[in-house]
Design a protein around this motif. Structure first.
Motif, PDB file in Angstrom:
ATOM      1  N   ARG A 255       0.827  -1.258  -0.023  1.00 34.31           N
ATOM      2  CA  ARG A 255       0.159   0.047   0.031  1.00 34.31           C
ATOM      3  C   ARG A 255       0.871   1.383   0.156  1.00 34.31           C
ATOM      4  O   ARG A 255       0.525   2.194  -0.582  1.00 34.31           O
ATOM      5  CB  ARG A 255      -0.927   0.207   1.240  1.00 34.31           C
ATOM      6  CG  ARG A 255      -2.053   0.936   1.047  1.00 34.31           C
ATOM      7  CD  ARG A 255      -3.059   0.871   2.183  1.00 34.31           C
ATOM      8  NE  ARG A 255      -2.371   0.890   3.740  1.00 34.31           N
ATOM      9  CZ  ARG A 255      -3.107   0.837   4.775  1.00 34.31           C
ATOM     10  NH1 ARG A 255      -4.379   0.531   4.708  1.00 34.31           N
ATOM     11  NH2 ARG A 255      -2.366   0.727   5.901  1.00 34.31           N
ATOM     12  N   GLY A 256       1.933   1.103   0.598  1.00 33.88           N
ATOM     13  CA  GLY A 256       3.084   2.267   0.478  1.00 33.88           C
ATOM     14  C   GLY A 256       3.676   2.630  -0.849  1.00 33.88           C
ATOM     15  O   GLY A 256       3.913   3.841  -0.986  1.00 33.88           O
ATOM     16  N   VAL A 257       3.463   1.707  -1.923  1.00 38.53           N
ATOM     17  CA  VAL A 257       3.698   2.002  -3.050  1.00 38.53           C
ATOM     18  C   VAL A 257       5.215   2.238  -3.472  1.00 38.53           C
ATOM     19  O   VAL A 257       6.124   1.518  -4.498  1.00 38.53           O
ATOM     20  CB  VAL A 257       3.053   3.305  -3.929  1.00 38.53           C
ATOM     21  CG1 VAL A 257       3.422   3.326  -5.110  1.00 38.53           C
ATOM     22  CG2 VAL A 257       1.435   2.954  -3.690  1.00 38.53           C
ATOM     23  N   ARG A 258       6.065   2.991  -2.625  1.00 43.95           N
ATOM     24  CA  ARG A 258       7.334   2.954  -2.748  1.00 43.95           C
ATOM     25  C   ARG A 258       8.335   1.840  -2.349  1.00 43.95           C
ATOM     26  O   ARG A 258       7.835   1.224  -1.523  1.00 43.95           O
ATOM     27  CB  ARG A 258       7.841   4.243  -1.983  1.00 43.95           C
ATOM     28  CG  ARG A 258       7.041   5.600  -2.231  1.00 43.95           C
ATOM     29  CD  ARG A 258       7.550   6.796  -1.205  1.00 43.95           C
ATOM     30  NE  ARG A 258       7.078   8.115  -1.763  1.00 43.95           N
ATOM     31  CZ  ARG A 258       7.288   8.746  -2.593  1.00 43.95           C
ATOM     32  NH1 ARG A 258       8.400   8.529  -3.392  1.00 43.95           N
ATOM     33  NH2 ARG A 258       6.666   9.910  -3.078  1.00 43.95           N
ATOM     34  N   PRO A 259       9.448   1.712  -3.282  1.00 44.60           N
ATOM     35  CA  PRO A 259      10.303   0.697  -2.990  1.00 44.60           C
ATOM     36  C   PRO A 259      11.148   0.863  -1.786  1.00 44.60           C
ATOM     37  O   PRO A 259      11.316   2.050  -1.392  1.00 44.60           O
ATOM     38  CB  PRO A 259      11.273   0.534  -3.990  1.00 44.60           C
ATOM     39  CG  PRO A 259      10.574   1.730  -5.295  1.00 44.60           C
ATOM     40  CD  PRO A 259       9.653   2.451  -4.393  1.00 44.60           C
ATOM     41  N   VAL A 260      11.368  -0.196  -0.833  1.00 41.41           N
ATOM     42  CA  VAL A 260      11.919   0.139   0.305  1.00 41.41           C
ATOM     43  C   VAL A 260      12.967  -1.187   0.400  1.00 41.41           C
ATOM     44  O   VAL A 260      12.952  -2.176  -0.344  1.00 41.41           O
ATOM     45  CB  VAL A 260      10.777  -0.257   1.357  1.00 41.41           C
ATOM     46  CG1 VAL A 260      10.024   0.978   1.576  1.00 41.41           C
ATOM     47  CG2 VAL A 260      10.459  -1.628   1.415  1.00 41.41           C
ATOM     48  N   PHE A 261      13.957  -0.780   1.225  1.00 40.46           N
ATOM     49  CA  PHE A 261      15.082  -1.681   1.373  1.00 40.46           C
ATOM     50  C   PHE A 261      14.572  -2.956   2.459  1.00 40.46           C
ATOM     51  O   PHE A 261      13.666  -2.623   3.412  1.00 40.46           O
ATOM     52  CB  PHE A 261      16.265  -1.306   2.052  1.00 40.46           C
ATOM     53  CG  PHE A 261      17.222  -0.344   1.378  1.00 40.46           C
ATOM     54  CD1 PHE A 261      17.613  -0.816   0.264  1.00 40.46           C
ATOM     55  CD2 PHE A 261      17.369   0.775   1.592  1.00 40.46           C
ATOM     56  CE1 PHE A 261      18.238   0.042  -0.797  1.00 40.46           C
ATOM     57  CE2 PHE A 261      18.023   1.787   0.728  1.00 40.46           C
ATOM     58  CZ  PHE A 261      18.537   1.458  -0.505  1.00 40.46           C
ATOM     59  N   THR A 262      14.862  -4.222   2.229  1.00 37.41           N
ATOM     60  CA  THR A 262      14.386  -5.156   2.980  1.00 37.41           C
ATOM     61  C   THR A 262      14.909  -5.025   4.598  1.00 37.41           C
ATOM     62  O   THR A 262      14.327  -6.010   5.195  1.00 37.41           O
ATOM     63  CB  THR A 262      14.435  -6.626   2.280  1.00 37.41           C
ATOM     64  OG1 THR A 262      15.972  -6.807   1.993  1.00 37.41           O
ATOM     65  CG2 THR A 262      13.768  -6.722   1.217  1.00 37.41           C
ATOM     66  N   ASP A 263      16.053  -4.435   4.904  1.00 39.38           N
ATOM     67  CA  ASP A 263      16.544  -4.172   6.018  1.00 39.38           C
ATOM     68  C   ASP A 263      15.585  -3.417   6.966  1.00 39.38           C
ATOM     69  O   ASP A 263      15.614  -3.514   8.268  1.00 39.38           O
ATOM     70  CB  ASP A 263      17.974  -3.896   6.213  1.00 39.38           C
ATOM     71  CG  ASP A 263      18.095  -2.531   5.548  1.00 39.38           C
ATOM     72  OD1 ASP A 263      17.147  -2.041   4.847  1.00 39.38           O
ATOM     73  OD2 ASP A 263      19.269  -2.137   5.758  1.00 39.38           O
ATOM     74  N   ALA A 264      14.665  -2.829   6.302  1.00 36.21           N
ATOM     75  CA  ALA A 264      13.471  -2.083   7.074  1.00 36.21           C
ATOM     76  C   ALA A 264      12.599  -2.854   7.845  1.00 36.21           C
ATOM     77  O   ALA A 264      12.331  -3.916   7.354  1.00 36.21           O
ATOM     78  CB  ALA A 264      12.822  -1.128   6.382  1.00 36.21           C
ATOM     79  N   PRO A 265      12.253  -2.390   8.977  1.00 37.09           N
ATOM     80  CA  PRO A 265      11.554  -3.354  10.016  1.00 37.09           C
ATOM     81  C   PRO A 265      10.301  -3.974   9.200  1.00 37.09           C
ATOM     82  O   PRO A 265       9.888  -4.995   9.362  1.00 37.09           O
ATOM     83  CB  PRO A 265      11.214  -2.615  11.011  1.00 37.09           C
ATOM     84  CG  PRO A 265      12.360  -1.600  11.441  1.00 37.09           C
ATOM     85  CD  PRO A 265      12.606  -1.303   9.829  1.00 37.09           C
ATOM     86  N   ALA A 266       9.511  -2.852   8.333  1.00 37.74           N
ATOM     87  CA  ALA A 266       8.218  -3.542   7.885  1.00 37.74           C
ATOM     88  C   ALA A 266       8.424  -4.312   6.811  1.00 37.74           C
ATOM     89  O   ALA A 266       7.847  -5.204   6.426  1.00 37.74           O
ATOM     90  CB  ALA A 266       7.323  -2.272   7.297  1.00 37.74           C
ATOM     91  N   ALA A 267       9.363  -4.042   6.042  1.00 37.30           N
ATOM     92  CA  ALA A 267       9.993  -4.760   4.672  1.00 37.30           C
ATOM     93  C   ALA A 267      10.421  -6.377   5.283  1.00 37.30           C
ATOM     94  O   ALA A 267      10.058  -7.393   4.838  1.00 37.30           O
ATOM     95  CB  ALA A 267      10.924  -4.310   3.928  1.00 37.30           C
ATOM     96  N   ARG A 268      11.149  -6.309   6.496  1.00 37.53           N
ATOM     97  CA  ARG A 268      11.687  -7.638   6.858  1.00 37.53           C
ATOM     98  C   ARG A 268      10.560  -8.428   7.618  1.00 37.53           C
ATOM     99  O   ARG A 268      10.408  -9.579   7.209  1.00 37.53           O
ATOM    100  CB  ARG A 268      12.622  -7.272   8.075  1.00 37.53           C
ATOM    101  CG  ARG A 268      13.535  -8.544   8.305  1.00 37.53           C
ATOM    102  CD  ARG A 268      14.602  -8.556   7.136  1.00 37.53           C
ATOM    103  NE  ARG A 268      15.296  -9.786   7.358  1.00 37.53           N
ATOM    104  CZ  ARG A 268      16.247 -10.230   6.449  1.00 37.53           C
ATOM    105  NH1 ARG A 268      16.463  -9.347   5.286  1.00 37.53           N
ATOM    106  NH2 ARG A 268      17.080 -11.306   6.561  1.00 37.53           N
ATOM    107  N   ALA A 269       9.601  -7.847   7.996  1.00 38.54           N
ATOM    108  CA  ALA A 269       8.374  -8.627   8.372  1.00 38.54           C
ATOM    109  C   ALA A 269       7.422  -9.081   7.321  1.00 38.54           C
ATOM    110  O   ALA A 269       6.756 -10.095   7.404  1.00 38.54           O
ATOM    111  CB  ALA A 269       7.525  -7.784   9.382  1.00 38.54           C
ATOM    112  N   ALA A 270       7.530  -8.306   6.179  1.00 37.88           N
ATOM    113  CA  ALA A 270       6.761  -8.911   4.918  1.00 37.88           C
ATOM    114  C   ALA A 270       7.599  -9.908   4.177  1.00 37.88           C
ATOM    115  O   ALA A 270       6.620 -10.570   3.495  1.00 37.88           O
ATOM    116  CB  ALA A 270       6.404  -7.598   3.901  1.00 37.88           C
TER     117      ALA A 270
END
Length: 709
Positions: A255-270
């Motif tokens: 839903r955030g649409v923007r790319p993120v690094f996977t070391d971010a907490p939200a991305a790591r949890a996803a």
């Protein structure tokens, strides 16, 4: 800071000349001639190639070029001043004698830059920005924005070249691996929504495609084999299917649409939700993975995961912008491809429903057909063909052509074809059918022009009646191999209005083949219609010579041979082709009588039928035939005012036809116990193989068929 112009271009390492995923890298160092020092590097496919290296760029502490190993493992390597991001899109190449190099697993060599543009290592041998150690031979990342812009421009152009879903996804994968990442996983919504459709059910992502640098090396071309890398968990990343639960970590990232690094907490949890149980442990630590949602015009339609191996330099913050551009262009291209696929599906379905799915098998004639659209991008058109069984074992052969080859032409063609089928069911003469089609075309609107040829073949009399409305004349191939263009009055096209159509009756000998076609077969920009008709006649005669004078060519093979006469530039219009082989019914297999409408007619019909069956050796059918003939003739005599006709036909089945001058068709009904009549058709329905009733211009015909055995 001004970007320095490049002095020459050389091919991107690792590009096969036939591989469309390659690009060119600008460099200020000219390509060295063969014979200079080179490194065996890993390629995507095929054998190893060499990368020319100047001694001026040798890493400190190395005097001889060593053998490079995948992802920097093994022996020391010679560094090549090149960019991690290539510049796809350049077209000039180096000298032809220079062998094309193949990419090293570390990525594409970096762009040359001024010394002040390069991040210098600190005295401890670490990079100033990240503080990571710089191993010898490791290419430094690209620091100039111009390099990224050129890469994004070339990658988006490659993605935009795709017209269907697989081409777009493949373009994304091949544009990013190995230039931008070592591996990529592309997930798409299943099913993909089309246009404004509202998806029903949960959001499900399916792994559509993966791409990665191969781990093996090629030992061809005489290069020494390199040390094989140890198995990496990156090779097993990726679950086939995942469901995005509302409110989950993956749903929030998408839903955030923007790319993120996977070391971010939200991305790591996803990651566990996207990759499956344990999949997050295969993703390298640090900024070596980017999760980019794919958002189309209205909603998120998927996600892309860009991965780099631990041996490679990590992503930088600016790489998020690159991933965002790639994801945006890919998502818009996927939306476009889905819409195009739906349009192509609708066009195919429309054309399929407009043309007959299967041809009938009327008595005394065999049929074959072909249809070719004008092009893959114009799959619908106004050409049609049809074969309609008529009473008396006759068959109507129709071929027509509406102007143009668009959806509008196909819709008009469907209306005219339906009208022709309805008129054929009334058993109108061919010229009357064309007259009513002309009136229907005028009711559809102005400029609704079409050509049509309508023919009726009678297998008993071995005659054919043809009427033409501005259509190319048919060609009759005789049994001896002579091809003849039939002389049929051309007439005016349908839709002109106010014209009369003329019908001619011609012989249709047994073994002859009638070929009906549209002008796309004989007319093109390279030849006029009469030249094409003459070529068609010669082609049919040549094909007939192959099978000899006593055997006609097979229909299916004949149709294929006719289409083979088309050259590369002859496909300007749709092509409809209908071939009819006239077998006919021998006079010895036909029994025909006239009966006066009187009370004694049913008894006389039974006696005549019994004699005909005895002559044909079908005495075992006498009881059934006498009963059914008696019932049908009784119904005809009850209402007829003119003589009743009775005809028996012996073909693969035994067919009986009873005609009278009353247009009302009989209907099957369930008789009550107190009714004196109403059971005749019930008996016909139970005992006959098939039965039916057809209205004629002079009355009707009731017929039934029985199996001969």
């Amino acid at each position: 800071m001004t970007e320095q112009p490049t002095s020459c271009e050389r091919p991107q390492p690792g590009v096969d000349p036939a591989d469309p995923r390659g690009a060119l890298v600008h460099t200020s160092t000219p390509v060295r001639a063969p014979g200079t020092g080179a490194l065996p590097v890993q390629g995507r496919s095929g054998g190893d190639a060499t990368v020319p290296v100047s001694t001026a760029h040798t890493s400190p502490g190395t005097s001889q070029p060593g053998t490079s190993t995948p992802f920097g493992k093994g022996k020391d390597t010679v560094s090549d001043p090149a960019s991690e991001h290539s510049q796809p899109g350049a077209e000039q190449t180096a000298e032809r004698d220079t062998p094309r190099p193949r990419p090293s697993p570390e990525g594409i060599p970096v762009q040359p830059a001024d010394e002040q543009d390069r991040p210098a290592p600190n005295p401890e041998g670490q990079e100033r920005r990240s503080g990571q150690p710089l191993p010898p031979g490791r290419p430094t990342p690209m620091r100039r924005d111009g390099d990224r812009l050129r890469f994004v421009g070339a990658a988006t152009r490659r993605i935009a070249r795709g017209i269907d879903l697989d081409e777009i996804v493949m373009g994304l994968c091949r544009a990013t691996v190995p230039t931008f990442s070592d591996a990529i996983l592309v997930y798409l919504r299943d099913p993909l929504p089309v246009g404004d459709e509202r998806p029903t059910g949960p959001l499900v992502l399916r792994l559509r495609r993966t791409d990665r640098i191969p781990a093996e090396r090629d030992t061809e071309n005489g290069f020494l084999p390199a040390a094989q890398p140890e198995p990496n968990e990156l090779d097993t990343v990726g679950a086939e299917l995942c469901e995005v639960r509302p409110g989950s970590a993956l749903a929030e990232v998408l839903r955030g649409v923007r790319p993120v690094f996977t070391d971010a907490p939200a991305a790591r949890a996803a990651l566990p939700e996207l990759l499956g149980d344990g999949g997050e442990f295969a993703v390298p630590e640090g900024q070596r993975a980017i999760l980019a949602p794919l958002r189309g015009r209205r909603r998120v339609i998927g996600a892309a995961l860009f991965l780099r191996r631990p041996e490679r330099l990590a992503f930088e913050a600016d790489d998020l912008l690159v991933a965002a551009q790639l994801a945006t262009h890919s998502a818009l291209g996927i939306d476009k491809a889905v819409l195009y696929g739906r349009e192509a599906y609708i066009a195919d379905e429309l054309q399929r429903t407009m043309l007959p799915e299967t041809l009938p098998r009327p008595t005394g004639v065999r049929l074959a057909s072909r249809y070719l659209p004008a092009a893959e991008t114009a799959r619908v058109g106004g050409d049609w063909y049809d074969a309609i069984p008529l009473p008396g074992s006759r068959v109507a052969l129709v071929v027509g052509d509406v102007m143009g080859h668009s959806m509008t032409s196909a819709a008009i063609m469907g209306q005219l074809r339906t009208t022709a089928q309805t008129l054929a069911g009334l058993d109108l003469p061919p010229q009357e059918v064309l007259h009513h089609l002309d009136e229907q075309a005028q009711r559809l609107g102005v400029d609704r022009m079409a050509t049509c040829l309508y023919a009726v073949y009678d297998p008993v009399s071995h005659r054919i009646t043809i009427a033409n409305a501005g259509h190319p004349p048919p060609v009759l191939l005789h049994l001896g191999g002579r091809a003849e263009v039939l002389r049929v009055p051309a007439g005016a096209p349908i839709g002109v209005g106010g014209v009369d159509f003329e019908a001619v009756e011609l012989d249709a000998p047994a073994g002859a083949t009638l070929l009906l076609y549209t002008d796309g077969l004989v007319e093109s920009r390279l030849r006029d219609v009469w030249t094409g008709i003459e070529q068609l006649r010669e082609k049919l005669a040549a094909v007939a010579q192959l099978t000899g004078p006593d055997h006609p060519p097979p229909l299916e093979a004949l149709c294929d041979e006719v289409l083979d006469m088309l050259g590369p530039g002859d496909r300007d219009d749709d092509i409809a082709l209908l071939a009819a082989r006239f077998d006919g019914i021998a006079p010895s297999d036909v029994a025909y009588w006239f009966l006066e409408p009187e009370d004694a007619a049913p008894g006389r019909a039974r006696r005549l039928a019994r004699r005909a069956l005895a002559r044909w050796g079908l005495e075992e059918l006498s009881d059934s035939v006498e009963l059914l003939v008696s019932e049908v003739v009784t119904n005809a005599v009850r209402y007829a005012s003119r003589p009743v006709t009775v005809r028996l036909l012996r073909t693969d089945v035994l067919r009986c036809e009873v005609g009278d001058d009353v247009p009302q068709l009989p209907r099957l009904r369930q008789a009550r116990a107190t009714d004196e009549g109403g059971r005749g058709l019930y008996l016909v329905n139970r005992l006959a193989r098939r039965w039916g009733a057809t209205r004629l211009s002079t009355g009707k015909v009731v017929w039934f068929e029985l199996n001969r055995s």
